[in-house]
Design an enzyme around this catalytic site. Structure first.
Site, short mmCIF file in Angstrom:
data_model
loop_
_atom_site.label_atom_id
_atom_site.label_comp_id
_atom_site.label_asym_id
_atom_site.label_seq_id
_atom_site.Cartn_x
_atom_site.Cartn_y
_atom_site.Cartn_z
N ASP A 147 -27.38 49.11 6.78
CA ASP A 147 -25.92 49.18 6.88
C ASP A 147 -25.59 49.99 8.13
OD1 ASP A 147 -25.40 47.76 4.54
OD2 ASP A 147 -25.37 49.55 3.29
N ASP A 161 -22.46 41.96 4.12
CA ASP A 161 -21.47 42.42 3.13
C ASP A 161 -20.09 41.87 3.46
OD1 ASP A 161 -23.52 43.92 1.97
OD2 ASP A 161 -22.97 45.74 3.07
#
Length: 188
Positions: A147, A161
């Site tokens: 991330d 995402d």
């Protein structure tokens, strides 16, 4: 038309079914192609961004993109959204694999461009995060997702995402508008 005429055919009906069938098949195949192209685009964008982040940003100070509002900050997330469920990585892997299988099975009945885009985003995002869970450390089916998009006062996330959220949001809109994946519209 009786069942026998349908099976055997009559001079008047010969070619009628054949003429209708090719017009329907390419339409569905184009929607599947659209789904696959959107999924491939989302997947490659996610994969490329994660490779760049791992090579250039991991282990370095965060990069401020828009002052304190948005930074690029590399982290490894073994859990789900907001870092929850770190002990359940294998479960998230199974969920992602199941989502992929469901989308692939649903694609056969797909006659809506909007649904093709939505499912393509979901598929690309699920494949992106599944790739991390399978191939990244600490091991197969236990890998941590990369991330890096860090808005102020929000969780750190990645492009996979974003694709999943956008695809899900589009599915909710399509459902509220009464549009089914097969292209039918219903008013409840």
């Amino acid at each position: 038309m009786t069942e026998a005429e349908r099976i055997i055919g009559t001079p008047d009906s010969e070619g009628a079914d054949e003429a209708a069938a090719p017009a329907e098949r390419p339409k569905g195949k184009r929607k599947i192609l659209a789904l696959l192209l959107v999924a491939l685009f989302a997947y490659l964008l996610d994969l490329g961004s994660k490779m760049l982040v791992v090579a250039k940003l991991e282990g370095h100070e965060p990069i401020e993109v828009v002052g304190d509002l948005l930074r690029f900050h590399a982290i490894r997330n073994p859990g789900a959204a907001f870092g929850m469920g770190e002990a359940f990585t294998i479960i998230f892997t199974c969920i992602a694999a199941t989502v992929i299988v469901v989308i692939v099975r649903l694609a056969r009945k797909l006659y809506s461009t909007s649904w093709a885009i939505a499912l393509g985003l979901l598929l690309g995002g699920a494949l992106g995060n599944l790739t991390d869970r399978i191939f990244r450390s600490p091991g197969v089916f236990e890998g941590a997702v990369v991330d890096f998009i860090a808005p102020a006062h929000f969780a750190v996330f990645n492009l996979a995402d974003s694709a999943i959220v956008c695809g899900g949001f589009l599915i909710v809109i399509l459902s509220f508008r009464g549009l089914d994946p097969d292209g039918t519209v219903h008013k409840d």
